[in-house]
Design a protein around this motif. Sequence first.
Motif, PDB file in Angstrom:
ATOM      1  N   HIS A 188      95.271  -5.716  28.558  1.00  0.00           N
ATOM      2  CA  HIS A 188      94.268  -6.865  27.776  1.00  0.00           C
ATOM      3  C   HIS A 188      95.075  -7.029  26.195  1.00  0.00           C
ATOM      4  CE1 HIS A 188      90.552  -6.212  30.053  1.00  0.00           C
ATOM      5  NE2 HIS A 188      91.577  -5.554  30.557  1.00  0.00           N
ATOM      6  N   LYS A 189      95.464  -6.216  25.769  1.00  0.00           N
ATOM      7  CA  LYS A 189      96.133  -6.154  24.291  1.00  0.00           C
ATOM      8  C   LYS A 189      97.559  -6.920  24.513  1.00  0.00           C
ATOM      9  CE  LYS A 189      98.390  -3.133  20.713  1.00  0.00           C
ATOM     10  NZ  LYS A 189      99.578  -3.880  20.825  1.00  0.00           N
ATOM     11  N   GLN A 190      98.161  -6.719  25.571  1.00  0.00           N
ATOM     12  CA  GLN A 190      99.569  -7.376  25.853  1.00  0.00           C
ATOM     13  C   GLN A 190      99.405  -8.921  26.008  1.00  0.00           C
ATOM     14  OE1 GLN A 190     101.793  -5.334  29.116  1.00  0.00           O
ATOM     15  NE2 GLN A 190     103.004  -7.059  29.449  1.00  0.00           N
ATOM     16  N   LEU A 191      98.251  -9.305  26.796  1.00  0.00           N
ATOM     17  CA  LEU A 191      98.052 -10.636  26.692  1.00  0.00           C
ATOM     18  C   LEU A 191      97.648 -11.342  25.419  1.00  0.00           C
ATOM     19  CD1 LEU A 191      97.816 -13.369  28.363  1.00  0.00           C
ATOM     20  CD2 LEU A 191      95.424 -12.618  28.906  1.00  0.00           C
ATOM     21  N   MET A 192      96.734 -10.885  24.853  1.00  0.00           N
ATOM     22  CA  MET A 192      96.287 -11.086  23.255  1.00  0.00           C
ATOM     23  C   MET A 192      97.313 -11.221  22.460  1.00  0.00           C
ATOM     24  SD  MET A 192      93.172 -12.163  23.594  1.00  0.00           S
ATOM     25  CE  MET A 192      91.691 -12.138  24.311  1.00  0.00           C
ATOM     26  N   ASP A 193      98.438 -10.323  22.546  1.00  0.00           N
ATOM     27  CA  ASP A 193      99.069 -10.218  21.415  1.00  0.00           C
ATOM     28  C   ASP A 193     100.319 -11.415  21.741  1.00  0.00           C
ATOM     29  OD1 ASP A 193      98.168  -7.852  20.050  1.00  0.00           O
ATOM     30  OD2 ASP A 193      99.802  -6.724  20.968  1.00  0.00           O
ATOM     31  N   LEU A 194     100.408 -11.568  23.062  1.00  0.00           N
ATOM     32  CA  LEU A 194     101.517 -12.600  23.521  1.00  0.00           C
ATOM     33  C   LEU A 194     100.980 -14.034  22.983  1.00  0.00           C
ATOM     34  CD1 LEU A 194     104.062 -13.379  24.794  1.00  0.00           C
ATOM     35  CD2 LEU A 194     102.658 -13.336  26.866  1.00  0.00           C
ATOM     36  N   LEU A 195      99.675 -14.242  23.439  1.00  0.00           N
ATOM     37  CA  LEU A 195      99.143 -15.623  22.861  1.00  0.00           C
ATOM     38  C   LEU A 195      99.048 -15.636  21.380  1.00  0.00           C
ATOM     39  CD1 LEU A 195      96.013 -15.752  25.460  1.00  0.00           C
ATOM     40  CD2 LEU A 195      98.424 -16.814  25.572  1.00  0.00           C
TER      41      LEU A 195
ATOM     42  N   ILE B  30     103.872 -12.193  31.834  1.00  0.00           N
ATOM     43  CA  ILE B  30     104.844 -10.927  31.540  1.00  0.00           C
ATOM     44  C   ILE B  30     106.059 -11.633  30.704  1.00  0.00           C
ATOM     45  CG2 ILE B  30     105.890  -9.146  32.262  1.00  0.00           C
ATOM     46  CD1 ILE B  30     104.551  -9.224  34.893  1.00  0.00           C
ATOM     47  N   ARG B  31     106.317 -10.915  29.728  1.00  0.00           N
ATOM     48  CA  ARG B  31     107.375 -11.333  28.748  1.00  0.00           C
ATOM     49  C   ARG B  31     108.651 -10.257  29.220  1.00  0.00           C
ATOM     50  NH1 ARG B  31     106.668 -13.106  22.823  1.00  0.00           N
ATOM     51  NH2 ARG B  31     105.917 -10.806  22.663  1.00  0.00           N
ATOM     52  N   PHE B  32     109.404 -10.754  30.134  1.00  0.00           N
ATOM     53  CA  PHE B  32     110.265  -9.519  30.396  1.00  0.00           C
ATOM     54  C   PHE B  32     111.345  -9.492  29.478  1.00  0.00           C
ATOM     55  CE2 PHE B  32     108.619 -11.433  34.557  1.00  0.00           C
ATOM     56  CZ  PHE B  32     108.134  -9.963  35.197  1.00  0.00           C
ATOM     57  N   PRO B  33     111.417  -8.238  29.085  1.00  0.00           N
ATOM     58  CA  PRO B  33     112.708  -7.985  28.033  1.00  0.00           C
ATOM     59  C   PRO B  33     114.059  -7.837  28.455  1.00  0.00           C
ATOM     60  CG  PRO B  33     111.669  -5.959  28.489  1.00  0.00           C
ATOM     61  CD  PRO B  33     110.927  -6.937  29.292  1.00  0.00           C
ATOM     62  N   ASP B  34     115.235  -7.791  27.520  1.00  0.00           N
ATOM     63  CA  ASP B  34     116.364  -7.518  27.916  1.00  0.00           C
ATOM     64  C   ASP B  34     116.668  -6.265  28.182  1.00  0.00           C
ATOM     65  OD1 ASP B  34     119.041  -7.583  28.271  1.00  0.00           O
ATOM     66  OD2 ASP B  34     119.610  -7.982  26.270  1.00  0.00           O
ATOM     67  N   ILE B  35     116.780  -5.755  29.415  1.00  0.00           N
ATOM     68  CA  ILE B  35     117.153  -4.277  29.842  1.00  0.00           C
ATOM     69  C   ILE B  35     118.479  -4.139  30.094  1.00  0.00           C
ATOM     70  CG2 ILE B  35     114.707  -3.955  30.492  1.00  0.00           C
ATOM     71  CD1 ILE B  35     115.498  -4.499  33.323  1.00  0.00           C
ATOM     72  N   SER B  36     119.533  -4.765  29.726  1.00  0.00           N
ATOM     73  CA  SER B  36     120.937  -4.834  30.282  1.00  0.00           C
ATOM     74  C   SER B  36     121.434  -3.596  29.910  1.00  0.00           C
ATOM     75  CB  SER B  36     121.659  -5.982  30.023  1.00  0.00           C
ATOM     76  OG  SER B  36     121.605  -6.226  28.667  1.00  0.00           O
ATOM     77  N   ARG B  37     121.119  -3.090  28.807  1.00  0.00           N
ATOM     78  CA  ARG B  37     121.768  -1.799  28.227  1.00  0.00           C
ATOM     79  C   ARG B  37     121.183  -0.807  28.902  1.00  0.00           C
ATOM     80  NH1 ARG B  37     117.645  -3.684  25.010  1.00  0.00           N
ATOM     81  NH2 ARG B  37     116.320  -2.139  24.069  1.00  0.00           N
ATOM     82  N   PHE B  38     120.276  -0.632  29.769  1.00  0.00           N
ATOM     83  CA  PHE B  38     119.313   0.449  30.261  1.00  0.00           C
ATOM     84  C   PHE B  38     119.994   0.405  31.835  1.00  0.00           C
ATOM     85  CE2 PHE B  38     115.882  -0.692  27.539  1.00  0.00           C
ATOM     86  CZ  PHE B  38     116.459   0.287  26.355  1.00  0.00           C
ATOM     87  N   MET B  39     120.491  -0.365  32.196  1.00  0.00           N
ATOM     88  CA  MET B  39     120.862  -0.684  33.925  1.00  0.00           C
ATOM     89  C   MET B  39     122.244   0.490  34.079  1.00  0.00           C
ATOM     90  SD  MET B  39     118.734  -2.804  34.601  1.00  0.00           S
ATOM     91  CE  MET B  39     119.156  -2.750  36.305  1.00  0.00           C
ATOM     92  N   PRO B  40     121.744   1.194  35.204  1.00  0.00           N
ATOM     93  CA  PRO B  40     122.827   1.967  35.821  1.00  0.00           C
ATOM     94  C   PRO B  40     123.860   1.036  36.477  1.00  0.00           C
ATOM     95  CG  PRO B  40     120.801   2.344  37.163  1.00  0.00           C
ATOM     96  CD  PRO B  40     120.420   1.403  35.827  1.00  0.00           C
ATOM     97  N   ASP B  41     124.938   1.508  36.797  1.00  0.00           N
ATOM     98  CA  ASP B  41     125.947   0.898  37.594  1.00  0.00           C
ATOM     99  C   ASP B  41     125.643   0.036  38.856  1.00  0.00           C
ATOM    100  OD1 ASP B  41     127.509   1.319  35.395  1.00  0.00           O
ATOM    101  OD2 ASP B  41     128.823   2.766  36.454  1.00  0.00           O
TER     102      ASP B  41
END
Length: 449
Positions: free
Chosen positions: A14-21, A167-178
Amino acid sequence: MSVLLIEAFYGGSHKQLMDLLKEEIEGCVLYGLPAKKWHWRARTAALYFMQTIPPNDNYRILFASSVLNLAELVALRPDLGKLKKILYFHENQLVYPVQKNQERDFQYGYNQILSCLVADTVVFNSAFNMESFLTSICKFLKMIPDHRPKDLERIIRPKCQVLYFPIRFPDISRFMPDHKRLLQKMTDYKSDCDSTPCTGLPFQSQSRTAAKSMDSCLGEQHMEQNVPEKAVPPSEDLHDLKSSVRGNTYDEDARHVICNPSTTLGVIGDQQRPLHIVWPHRWEHDKDPESFFKILLKLQEKELPFHVSVLGETFTDVPDLFSETRITLGSSVLHWGYLPSKDDYFQTLCVADVVISTAKHEFFGVAMLEAVYCGCYPLCPKSLVYPEIFSAEYLYSTPEQLLKKLQNFCKRPEIVRKHLFQGDIARFSWAALRGRFRSLLTAEPRKDL
């Protein structure tokens, strides 16, 4: 300002949607109540907002979640009743799996029906949510002893539409295992070979033939050069990893284990590392943690190796089952408790292998899609919203089927680590849905001015 956002339960999705809008749509102002005591919010939020929201002639649109009794609010504040009123359903109370059925609980579903009647537009986050609500109205109202209202589904349905949760998908490249980076490269190569536009999200293949076509697309020699023997840096042994987990703090009051993800990520060879299972849901009965824990304990009884991260928000009451199970699982636990840092949360998802839902109550499932975005293999009930989002191979019908799949994955974790997700999660992204939300919240001249 022209859009009034009201959230009576300002937490979680609920918060995630309202903050995004509020951030993305110009002219939004937000009023909310903390995400506590849900039942009291549903009963009394309208009276609170009547006093809290100051009159403003600039408002054109009112956007609220269905926790709010919209009918009460517009009766208490006629000025807000003149706005274009949009009601957004994250969940509906007509099919909520209550633990103990009480007559007083009728009020929550009844409030939502009244809110729909006074709203101009009613938006649901999934087709399952919409149909389960509309088709349950008649049955639900049969609880009224006599003089029951009629044809409410016919009145409400024309106002309704489905607009998936963005869903606002973030940049997760720095967390990715090989090994997940490799899957992403394989998907990118597949897209290049097919001349198929890339969705911009990792771990998605355009067809089931993606993996099979890799050799022809890349060449066997190229593949051999790029596939590492071990997907993560080696460590001394598994004992060191378990010791580091046991060394993390345990908060007795909160009943959480707070772990630093950087100490528990893939620090041993991919072939040796046990299957990492994640359960990222609210710690409440409707997510059925009991069934999930029973599965884990059966895996433990069979002496199958696995690690587990139990995430998700907690509220006032945390079932004792959580602390009891955490002790029983012992060194299999990597993370236990809510991770308030988004970086820690997504880092944990990125190093997990399988994400599980055992929910009895789910109308969309943000956490499952976030985990899939991070490369996790989803396993969900063949019910609720899940068949609308995931293909059949990711669905199970019984706990026995779930146990059997997890047994196989524990014995051969490479099955999921080499798997390319079959589906398109880009359609649930803010990038894909932004235009529809902007159109929905476009200010229109008020006829009374």
